[in-house]
Design an enzyme around this catalytic site. Structure first.
Site, PDB file in Angstrom:
ATOM      1  N   LYS A 176      -0.404   9.009   9.164  1.00 34.03           N
ATOM      2  CA  LYS A 176       0.546   8.543   8.414  1.00 34.03           C
ATOM      3  C   LYS A 176       1.476   9.318   8.069  1.00 34.03           C
ATOM      4  O   LYS A 176       2.421   9.496   8.766  1.00 34.03           O
ATOM      5  CB  LYS A 176      -0.566   7.757   7.089  1.00 34.03           C
ATOM      6  CG  LYS A 176      -1.415   6.715   7.421  1.00 34.03           C
ATOM      7  CD  LYS A 176      -2.336   6.242   6.391  1.00 34.03           C
ATOM      8  CE  LYS A 176      -3.379   5.418   6.649  1.00 34.03           C
ATOM      9  NZ  LYS A 176      -3.206   3.951   7.040  1.00 34.03           N
ATOM     10  N   ASP A 213     -11.459  13.367   5.407  1.00 36.99           N
ATOM     11  CA  ASP A 213     -10.459  12.242   5.903  1.00 36.99           C
ATOM     12  C   ASP A 213      -9.204  12.146   4.983  1.00 36.99           C
ATOM     13  O   ASP A 213      -9.468  11.371   4.174  1.00 36.99           O
ATOM     14  CB  ASP A 213     -11.210  11.028   6.258  1.00 36.99           C
ATOM     15  CG  ASP A 213     -10.237  10.124   6.935  1.00 36.99           C
ATOM     16  OD1 ASP A 213     -10.633   9.083   7.328  1.00 36.99           O
ATOM     17  OD2 ASP A 213      -9.049  10.353   6.865  1.00 36.99           O
ATOM     18  N   TYR A 233     -13.281   4.121   5.718  1.00 34.71           N
ATOM     19  CA  TYR A 233     -12.827   3.657   7.049  1.00 34.71           C
ATOM     20  C   TYR A 233     -12.252   4.833   7.730  1.00 34.71           C
ATOM     21  O   TYR A 233     -11.373   5.702   7.187  1.00 34.71           O
ATOM     22  CB  TYR A 233     -11.816   2.871   6.832  1.00 34.71           C
ATOM     23  CG  TYR A 233     -11.288   2.224   8.197  1.00 34.71           C
ATOM     24  CD1 TYR A 233      -9.806   2.541   8.523  1.00 34.71           C
ATOM     25  CD2 TYR A 233     -12.092   1.578   9.243  1.00 34.71           C
ATOM     26  CE1 TYR A 233      -9.462   2.207   9.767  1.00 34.71           C
ATOM     27  CE2 TYR A 233     -11.427   1.355  10.645  1.00 34.71           C
ATOM     28  CZ  TYR A 233     -10.114   1.426  10.833  1.00 34.71           C
ATOM     29  OH  TYR A 233      -9.651   1.025  11.900  1.00 34.71           O
TER      30      TYR A 233
HETATM   31  P1  KE4 Z   1      -5.184   4.901  12.344  1.00 34.27           P
HETATM   32  O1  KE4 Z   1      -6.030   5.013  13.945  1.00 34.27           O
HETATM   33  O2  KE4 Z   1      -4.966   3.489  11.864  1.00 34.27           O
HETATM   34  O3  KE4 Z   1      -3.811   5.929  12.260  1.00 34.27           O
HETATM   35  O4  KE4 Z   1      -5.906   5.664  11.098  1.00 34.27           O
HETATM   36  C1  KE4 Z   1      -7.271   5.208  10.884  1.00 34.27           C
HETATM   37  C2  KE4 Z   1      -7.606   5.583   9.324  1.00 34.27           C
HETATM   38  C3  KE4 Z   1      -8.421   6.839   9.260  1.00 34.27           C
HETATM   39  N1  KE4 Z   1      -8.693   7.293   8.106  1.00 34.27           N
HETATM   40  C4  KE4 Z   1      -8.231   6.533   6.926  1.00 34.27           C
HETATM   41  C5  KE4 Z   1      -8.597   6.967   5.673  1.00 34.27           C
HETATM   42  C6  KE4 Z   1      -7.478   5.626   7.008  1.00 34.27           C
HETATM   43  O5  KE4 Z   1      -6.957   4.725   5.904  1.00 34.27           O
HETATM   44  C7  KE4 Z   1      -7.224   4.984   8.305  1.00 34.27           C
HETATM   45  C8  KE4 Z   1      -6.362   3.777   8.714  1.00 34.27           C
HETATM   46  N2  KE4 Z   1      -5.925   2.954   7.390  1.00 34.27           N
HETATM   47  C9  KE4 Z   1      -5.735   1.554   7.812  1.00 34.27           C
HETATM   48  C10 KE4 Z   1      -5.526   1.069   6.173  1.00 34.27           C
HETATM   49  N3  KE4 Z   1      -6.598   0.781   5.671  1.00 34.27           N
HETATM   50  C11 KE4 Z   1      -4.803   1.130   8.627  1.00 34.27           C
HETATM   51  C12 KE4 Z   1      -4.185  -0.157   8.788  1.00 34.27           C
HETATM   52  C13 KE4 Z   1      -4.533  -0.888  10.095  1.00 34.27           C
HETATM   53  O6  KE4 Z   1      -5.681  -0.635  10.471  1.00 34.27           O
HETATM   54  O7  KE4 Z   1      -3.710  -1.386  10.772  1.00 34.27           O
END
Ligand code: KE4
Length: 429
Positions: free
Chosen positions: A267, A239, A144
């Site tokens: 994060k 990523d 993701y």
């Molecule tokens: P954000 O746009 O949510 O800050 O980041 C996206 C993203 C990009 N790359 C990786 C490896 C990530 O894990 C994420 C976001 N992680 C999720 C948890 N699996 C965020 C939680 C959510 O969607 O509320």
């Protein structure tokens, strides 16, 4: 545990916010029941609206690596707030955190700050396309990279690797430029490259996957991707939104010894405030506006409060690298304790762990990609999740997520967690 107030708040939220949440995974759809509403948090503990104390193994999905309301981060944000909250003009603190991040992470000369991991990954792909002049990207099923159109793609029908949208609103035109491979399957990546010669701008990957549970790269996989990218003029994007500043000061590149061309962050880099970033060596980053033709922008990019939180966080991690050893040791201790408890109750499971990322899968086979992660018994997971919650332990409300360890956890917290696993395991079947 009583959750009346959380349920009442959830009912109210659903009237004005789609699904009552601002991000779907918070809605507990994968585990059932109403989500917990948090009132406040401190260190390793969440305090919900019903007065329950929960030991937190999500930590805002990674950022709170030093614990909630960590004093140096809070103090930095409070002080900065008093001097104004946003200017839309350059500020010295952006350079300070940029210099620090560049000093901590291998293979990057310059970094651009944005407001989320999604924005970082979306921009990194645009930069790769602009730099290489090629359109297609390879991503991996189960990884993701945020909710940008190019990433919301599932495997096409059958073994076909051409992507198809997995969300309405994503056009077929977008999907056709996203090619999908299986995580840890280097041969398939090679086949995809061969059948899309000179059309692939980048491969984007979570160097340690965290969005199908925690899945480590098998020996030689990342090195193989590096070699394929070098041979075919493809940029390798790590990523590191999850792994950056968590697995080591230099993230997965440092821990695993594989060089990426572009690295994305989120994060931890924001210390709990909205920060994403992408970084690379100068010759790539100089393609970005205003220097180069690849456009990317943001009103709140480099926001002073977010920079203050991130700088305080990175300073502490940079100055006390033994934190990463402490995190890894606590996670290993937790792993061993959970393993012992589940084995004692003959619960079929497998546990994946890298550094301070860990996930429990109720599957008999090793979990090495999305398909094997999907083999996990979700009914067992749901019982496990709610059982742990009833014992005051908050783990990921989905089997396709990773637990994030905070250094604020004490060994007493870990023992309490292991004891809960032992009790809950006896109720799973
Ligand atoms: P954000 O746009 O949510 O800050 O980041 C996206 C993203 C990009 N790359 C990786 C490896 C990530 O894990 C994420 C976001 N992680 C999720 C948890 N699996 C965020 C939680 C959510 O969607 O509320």
């Amino acid at each position: 545990m009583i959750y009346q107030r959380s349920s009442a708040l959830f009912a109210a939220a659903q009237k004005v916010i789609p699904g009552g949440v601002n991000s779907p995974v918070r809605a507990f759809k994968a585990v059932g029941g109403d989500p917990i509403f948090v009132k406040e948090a401190k260190g390793a503990y969440l305090y919900d609206e019903d007065g329950n104390r929960l030991i937190d193994y999500i930590n805002s999905w990674g950022p709170m690596i030093l614990g909630h309301a960590h004093p140096p981060v809070v103090d930095a944000v409070v002080e900065k707030t008093k001097k104004g909250t946003s200017f839309g003009m350059p500020t010295e603190i952006e350079t300070q955190i940029a210099e620090l991040a560049v000093s901590m992470v291998p293979n990057i000369d310059k970094i651009r700050f944005v407001n989320s991991g999604t924005e970082a990954c979306m921009s990194a792909v645009r930069l790769a396309r602009g730099y290489t002049g090629k359109d297609k990207i390879i991503k991996f099923a189960g990884c993701y990279h945020g909710h940008s159109d190019s990433f919301l793609i599932q495997a096409g029908s059958g073994a076909v690797t051409f992507g198809s949208p997995n969300s309405p609103g994503v056009t077929k035109g977008t999907a056709q430029d996203t090619l999908l491979a299986r995580y840890n399957d280097l041969d398939q990546v090679e086949e995809i490259i061969e059948s899309n010669k000179n059309e692939i701008a980048c491969i984007i990957i979570e160097p340690v996957a965290g969005n199908m549970g925690c899945i480590p790269p098998i020996k030689g996989f990342l090195q193989g991707l590096r070699a394929l990218c070098d041979t075919h003029g493809i940029l390798l994007i790590f990523d590191e939104v999850m792994t950056g500043f968590r697995l080591a000061k230099g993230g997965a590149q440092e821990l695993l010894g594989v060089d990426a061309d572009i690295v994305t962050f989120g994060k931890v880099i924001g210390g709990g405030l909205p920060v994403g970033a992408f970084a690379a060596r100068e010759e790539i980053m100089n393609h970005l506006a205003p220097l180069g033709p690849v456009y990317q922008a943001g009103t709140l990019s480099g926001n002073p409060l977010a920079m203050a939180a991130g700088l305080a966080m990175l300073n502490e991690l940079n100055n006390t690298p033994e934190i990463f050893k402490s995190l890894a040791e606590k996670t290993e201790y937790l792993h061993e304790g959970i393993e012992k408890a589940l084995l004692h109750h003959n619960v079929t499971h497998t546990i994946n762990r890298v550094g301070s990322m860990i996930s429990v899968h109720f599957a008999k086979d090793e979990v090495v990609d999305f398909d094997t992660a999907a083999n996990g018994n979700n009914d067992t997971f749901k019982k496990f999740f709610h059982g742990m919650l009833d014992h005051g332990i908050y783990i990921a409300p989905s089997a396709f997520e990773t637990w994030f360890i905070t250094d604020a956890l004490t060994y007493e917290d870990l023992d309490e967690t292991i004891a809960a696993v032992n009790t809950v395991s006896s109720t799973l079947f």
